[in-house]
Design a protein around this motif. Structure first.
Motif, PDB file in Angstrom:
ATOM      1  N   ILE A  56       0.851  -1.288  -0.129  1.00 42.81           N
ATOM      2  CA  ILE A  56       0.245  -0.125   0.061  1.00 42.81           C
ATOM      3  C   ILE A  56       0.819   1.325   0.610  1.00 42.81           C
ATOM      4  CG2 ILE A  56      -1.658   1.112   1.384  1.00 42.81           C
ATOM      5  CD1 ILE A  56      -3.087  -1.237   2.371  1.00 42.81           C
ATOM      6  N   LEU A  57       1.554   0.905   1.340  1.00 47.64           N
ATOM      7  CA  LEU A  57       2.881   2.529   1.023  1.00 47.64           C
ATOM      8  C   LEU A  57       3.440   2.697  -0.607  1.00 47.64           C
ATOM      9  CD1 LEU A  57       4.309   2.443   4.658  1.00 47.64           C
ATOM     10  CD2 LEU A  57       2.215   3.177   3.941  1.00 47.64           C
ATOM     11  N   TRP A  58       4.175   1.325  -0.808  1.00 48.58           N
ATOM     12  CA  TRP A  58       4.836   1.334  -2.078  1.00 48.58           C
ATOM     13  C   TRP A  58       3.834   2.053  -3.517  1.00 48.58           C
ATOM     14  CZ3 TRP A  58       9.653   1.875  -3.273  1.00 48.58           C
ATOM     15  CH2 TRP A  58       9.799   1.432  -4.462  1.00 48.58           C
ATOM     16  N   GLN A  59       2.400   2.135  -3.275  1.00 47.82           N
ATOM     17  CA  GLN A  59       1.923   2.303  -4.683  1.00 47.82           C
ATOM     18  C   GLN A  59       1.656   4.387  -4.165  1.00 47.82           C
ATOM     19  OE1 GLN A  59       0.530   1.012  -7.093  1.00 47.82           O
ATOM     20  NE2 GLN A  59       1.884  -0.854  -6.468  1.00 47.82           N
ATOM     21  N   GLN A  60       1.821   4.538  -3.109  1.00 44.44           N
ATOM     22  CA  GLN A  60       1.591   5.476  -2.567  1.00 44.44           C
ATOM     23  C   GLN A  60       2.767   6.924  -3.010  1.00 44.44           C
ATOM     24  OE1 GLN A  60      -1.589   7.151  -2.092  1.00 44.44           O
ATOM     25  NE2 GLN A  60      -1.929   5.345  -2.964  1.00 44.44           N
ATOM     26  N   VAL A  61       4.041   5.896  -2.833  1.00 46.38           N
ATOM     27  CA  VAL A  61       5.319   6.443  -3.412  1.00 46.38           C
ATOM     28  C   VAL A  61       5.408   6.541  -4.817  1.00 46.38           C
ATOM     29  CG1 VAL A  61       7.289   5.352  -3.268  1.00 46.38           C
ATOM     30  CG2 VAL A  61       7.011   5.938  -0.825  1.00 46.38           C
ATOM     31  N   ILE A  62       5.443   5.597  -5.136  1.00 51.88           N
ATOM     32  CA  ILE A  62       5.427   5.709  -7.107  1.00 51.88           C
ATOM     33  C   ILE A  62       4.262   6.630  -7.484  1.00 51.88           C
ATOM     34  CG2 ILE A  62       6.598   3.573  -6.953  1.00 51.88           C
ATOM     35  CD1 ILE A  62       3.891   2.117  -8.045  1.00 51.88           C
ATOM     36  N   LYS A  63       3.844   6.584  -6.487  1.00 52.44           N
ATOM     37  CA  LYS A  63       2.727   7.496  -7.703  1.00 52.44           C
ATOM     38  C   LYS A  63       3.277   9.338  -7.393  1.00 52.44           C
ATOM     39  CE  LYS A  63      -1.705   7.640  -5.516  1.00 52.44           C
ATOM     40  NZ  LYS A  63      -2.955   7.246  -5.370  1.00 52.44           N
TER      41      LYS A  63
END
Length: 119
Positions: A56-63
């Motif tokens: 979940i956090l990685w999706q926000q980071v790469i966004k």
């Protein structure tokens, strides 16, 4: 045009990578337990939770971050794993380990460094 990466961005990236590396710690703990024992299931469940939080956090980071910068920082999982190995498991690091870690850190720093576009 490249977005300048801030210290805040780097700290967030490292926090996310740290969560990812903690899944390995849980896997190591689970590996020391009899298969399907209560402690094995607990550590295995904690590993899955850590990976879920990371996803979940990685999706926000790469966004919000350039993909090349995000993935370069993901390599720092090697460093976090070495920290956990030393602190939690009392493992030792060899000279080769330290040289490899230095290369990872140097590469990550170079990717994170602000560069001017060549015209």
């Amino acid at each position: 045009m490249k977005k300048k990466i801030t210290l805040r961005d780097i700290l967030i990236l490292q926090g996310v990578v740290m969560v990812f590396s903690l899944s390995g710690v849980m896997a190591k703990f689970a590996s020391g337990e009899p298969v399907l024992s209560a402690r094995f299931i607990l550590f295995y469940a904690l590993e899955i939770v850590a990976l879920g939080i990371y996803a979940i956090l990685w999706q926000q980071v790469i966004k919000r971050t350039e993909l090349s910068v995000a993935y370069a920082n993901r390599a720092m999982a090697v460093v976090w794993s070495a920290v956990w190995a030393l602190v939690i498991f009392r493992d030792s690091l060899t000279v080769k380990n330290l040289i490899g870690i230095a290369f990872v850190v140097l590469g990550t720093v170079l990717i994170n460094a602000e560069t001017e576009d060549v015209k």
